[in-house]
Design an enzyme around this catalytic site. Structure first.
Site, mmCIF file in Angstrom:
data_model
loop_
_atom_site.group_PDB
_atom_site.id
_atom_site.type_symbol
_atom_site.label_atom_id
_atom_site.label_comp_id
_atom_site.label_asym_id
_atom_site.label_seq_id
_atom_site.Cartn_x
_atom_site.Cartn_y
_atom_site.Cartn_z
ATOM 1 N N HIS A 6 0.825 -1.214 0.000
ATOM 2 C CA HIS A 6 0.000 0.000 0.000
ATOM 3 C C HIS A 6 0.860 1.266 0.000
ATOM 4 O O HIS A 6 1.580 1.514 0.960
ATOM 5 C CB HIS A 6 -0.876 -0.037 1.266
ATOM 6 C CG HIS A 6 -1.775 1.134 1.446
ATOM 7 N ND1 HIS A 6 -1.764 1.902 2.590
ATOM 8 C CD2 HIS A 6 -2.718 1.667 0.636
ATOM 9 C CE1 HIS A 6 -2.672 2.846 2.490
ATOM 10 N NE2 HIS A 6 -3.266 2.728 1.316
ATOM 11 N N ARG A 7 0.800 2.018 -1.087
ATOM 12 C CA ARG A 7 1.658 3.200 -1.302
ATOM 13 C C ARG A 7 3.137 2.778 -1.232
ATOM 14 O O ARG A 7 3.985 3.527 -0.763
ATOM 15 C CB ARG A 7 1.358 4.307 -0.289
ATOM 16 C CG ARG A 7 -0.134 4.636 -0.152
ATOM 17 C CD ARG A 7 -0.405 5.751 0.847
ATOM 18 N NE ARG A 7 -1.815 5.791 1.240
ATOM 19 C CZ ARG A 7 -2.324 6.546 2.185
ATOM 20 N NH1 ARG A 7 -1.535 7.398 2.839
ATOM 21 N NH2 ARG A 7 -3.618 6.495 2.493
ATOM 22 N N GLU A 33 0.839 -0.619 -4.748
ATOM 23 C CA GLU A 33 -0.343 0.225 -4.919
ATOM 24 C C GLU A 33 0.131 1.661 -4.843
ATOM 25 O O GLU A 33 1.048 1.989 -4.070
ATOM 26 C CB GLU A 33 -1.353 -0.062 -3.798
ATOM 27 C CG GLU A 33 -2.723 0.592 -3.983
ATOM 28 C CD GLU A 33 -2.923 1.930 -3.280
ATOM 29 O OE1 GLU A 33 -3.988 2.530 -3.466
ATOM 30 O OE2 GLU A 33 -2.014 2.388 -2.553
ATOM 31 N N ASP A 35 -1.151 6.107 -5.707
ATOM 32 C CA ASP A 35 -2.255 7.048 -5.949
ATOM 33 C C ASP A 35 -1.798 8.092 -6.954
ATOM 34 O O ASP A 35 -0.652 8.551 -6.886
ATOM 35 C CB ASP A 35 -2.629 7.748 -4.635
ATOM 36 C CG ASP A 35 -2.868 6.749 -3.524
ATOM 37 O OD1 ASP A 35 -3.929 6.111 -3.523
ATOM 38 O OD2 ASP A 35 -1.957 6.570 -2.682
ATOM 39 N N HIS A 48 -0.736 10.811 -2.696
ATOM 40 C CA HIS A 48 -2.050 10.441 -2.174
ATOM 41 C C HIS A 48 -2.977 11.632 -1.985
ATOM 42 O O HIS A 48 -4.118 11.649 -2.441
ATOM 43 C CB HIS A 48 -1.886 9.698 -0.833
ATOM 44 C CG HIS A 48 -3.194 9.274 -0.232
ATOM 45 N ND1 HIS A 48 -3.931 10.084 0.610
ATOM 46 C CD2 HIS A 48 -3.909 8.136 -0.366
ATOM 47 C CE1 HIS A 48 -5.027 9.459 0.975
ATOM 48 N NE2 HIS A 48 -5.043 8.267 0.396
ATOM 49 N N GLU A 107 -4.343 3.830 -8.226
ATOM 50 C CA GLU A 107 -5.636 4.353 -7.758
ATOM 51 C C GLU A 107 -5.862 5.760 -8.303
ATOM 52 O O GLU A 107 -5.053 6.668 -8.082
ATOM 53 C CB GLU A 107 -5.697 4.388 -6.224
ATOM 54 C CG GLU A 107 -7.067 4.925 -5.797
ATOM 55 C CD GLU A 107 -7.332 4.914 -4.302
ATOM 56 O OE1 GLU A 107 -6.534 4.357 -3.530
ATOM 57 O OE2 GLU A 107 -8.375 5.494 -3.925
ATOM 58 N N LYS A 109 -7.331 9.017 -7.778
ATOM 59 C CA LYS A 109 -7.765 9.722 -6.572
ATOM 60 C C LYS A 109 -8.682 10.866 -6.986
ATOM 61 O O LYS A 109 -8.304 11.688 -7.823
ATOM 62 C CB LYS A 109 -6.508 10.267 -5.877
ATOM 63 C CG LYS A 109 -6.415 10.075 -4.398
ATOM 64 C CD LYS A 109 -6.545 8.678 -3.949
ATOM 65 C CE LYS A 109 -6.854 8.578 -2.486
ATOM 66 N NZ LYS A 109 -7.368 7.261 -2.115
ATOM 67 N N ASP A 229 0.314 -2.165 4.438
ATOM 68 C CA ASP A 229 1.515 -1.353 4.655
ATOM 69 C C ASP A 229 2.710 -2.230 5.025
ATOM 70 O O ASP A 229 3.842 -1.753 5.082
ATOM 71 C CB ASP A 229 1.295 -0.373 5.831
ATOM 72 C CG ASP A 229 0.218 0.659 5.544
ATOM 73 O OD1 ASP A 229 -0.266 0.722 4.400
ATOM 74 O OD2 ASP A 229 -0.130 1.414 6.469
HETATM 75 O O1 G3P Z 1 -6.523 0.070 -1.844
HETATM 76 C C1 G3P Z 1 -7.413 0.964 -1.302
HETATM 77 C C2 G3P Z 1 -6.773 2.064 -0.550
HETATM 78 O O2 G3P Z 1 -5.558 2.452 -1.130
HETATM 79 C C3 G3P Z 1 -7.707 3.222 -0.449
HETATM 80 O O3 G3P Z 1 -7.353 4.075 0.565
HETATM 81 O O4 G3P Z 1 -6.778 6.351 1.225
HETATM 82 O O5 G3P Z 1 -5.067 4.589 1.254
HETATM 83 O O6 G3P Z 1 -5.859 5.491 -0.881
HETATM 84 P P1 G3P Z 1 -6.206 5.164 0.529
HETATM 85 CA CA CA Z 2 -4.681 4.249 -2.447
#
Ligand code: G3P
Ligand code: CA
Length: 238
Positions: A6-7, A33, A35, A48, A107, A109, A229
């Protein structure tokens, strides 16, 4: 089950930077992942928030900066002094560096506030040979429908919060017309829903795992991917 960093590996390095993505590769995650947002001069960059305040030494809206201006910001020191050379990457930078090394889950955003982002992202993705290993996700179903129109073989994930969940068969049939996967918030995890989503031919991802206890609970469910994470929480399951 895909391990989706995640990120990037964002518990150990500044989110959405090369440092976090390199670490995810090293930790043998299956996907990173990230954004995306648009700059003032219509470049697609990896960050993000819609402002730079939290994750850089600058302030103000991402779309208030040109790419050249954004590239001067320090995107790592907020996390740790040793990361002072990290910069906000472009989506093009990321695909060039990682598309042959690891899956990439992009993603979109706030697509309603980023006019034209779907076409801009599709134009970048379409320069790369892709199959299962590049995906686009969003909370916005219209944005995903647009992505499918611009890049028909692209795999998409619809991110859902509890308030959006209508697990009626008719809703799942609609979702399956533009999404290959539903990415559910971890608090929604339920065997019956997972089976039902699978029965409509969609994969199930879960977001976002940040602690070992939740990781252990999630391993018991037949899901297809977990956004975390902490990729190392899941390594033994591969
Ligand atoms: O994978 C979904 C998640 O990334 C969405 O939440 O705010 O971390 O982008 P956020
Ligand atoms: Ca995300």
């Amino acid at each position: 089950m895909y391990i989706i960093a995640h990120r990037g590996s964002s518990s150990a390095a500044p989110e959405n930077t090369i440092a976090a993505f390199d670490l995810a590769v090293k930790q043998r995650a299956d996907y990173i992942e990230l954004d995306v947002q648009m700059t003032m001069d219509q470049h697609v960059v990896v960050i993000h928030d819609d402002t730079v305040d939290r994750t850089t030494n600058g302030s103000g809206l991402v779309k208030g900066y040109t790419l050249d201006q954004l590239k001067k910001l320090d995107a790592g020191s907020w996390f740790g002094h040793s990361y002072g050379n990290e910069r906000i990457p472009t989506l093009q930078d990321i695909l060039e560096r990682y598309s042959k090394r690891i899956g990439i889950l992009i993603e979109l955003k706030h697509p309603k506030r980023q006019i034209g982002i779907e076409k801009a992202v599709a134009d970048i993705i379409n320069k790369f040979a892709y199959s299962r290993h590049i995906m686009v996700q969003s909370f916005d179903e219209t944005a995903l429908q647009r992505m499918k129109a611009y890049a028909p073989s692209l795999r998409t994930a619809f991110i859902i919060k509890p308030s959006m969940l209508k697990m009626a068969k008719s809703s799942l049939a609609v979702y399956s017309s533009f999404a290959d996967c539903l990415n559910m918030k971890k608090t929604m995890m339920n065997r019956c829903w997972i089976d039902r989503i699978h029965s409509f031919g969609m994969d199930v991802f879960i977001w976002t795992v940040k602690d070992q206890k939740t990781a252990d609970r999630i391993k018991k469910y037949p899901i297809d991917g977990v956004v975390t994470d902490h990729p190392l929480f899941f390594q033994k399951e591969k």
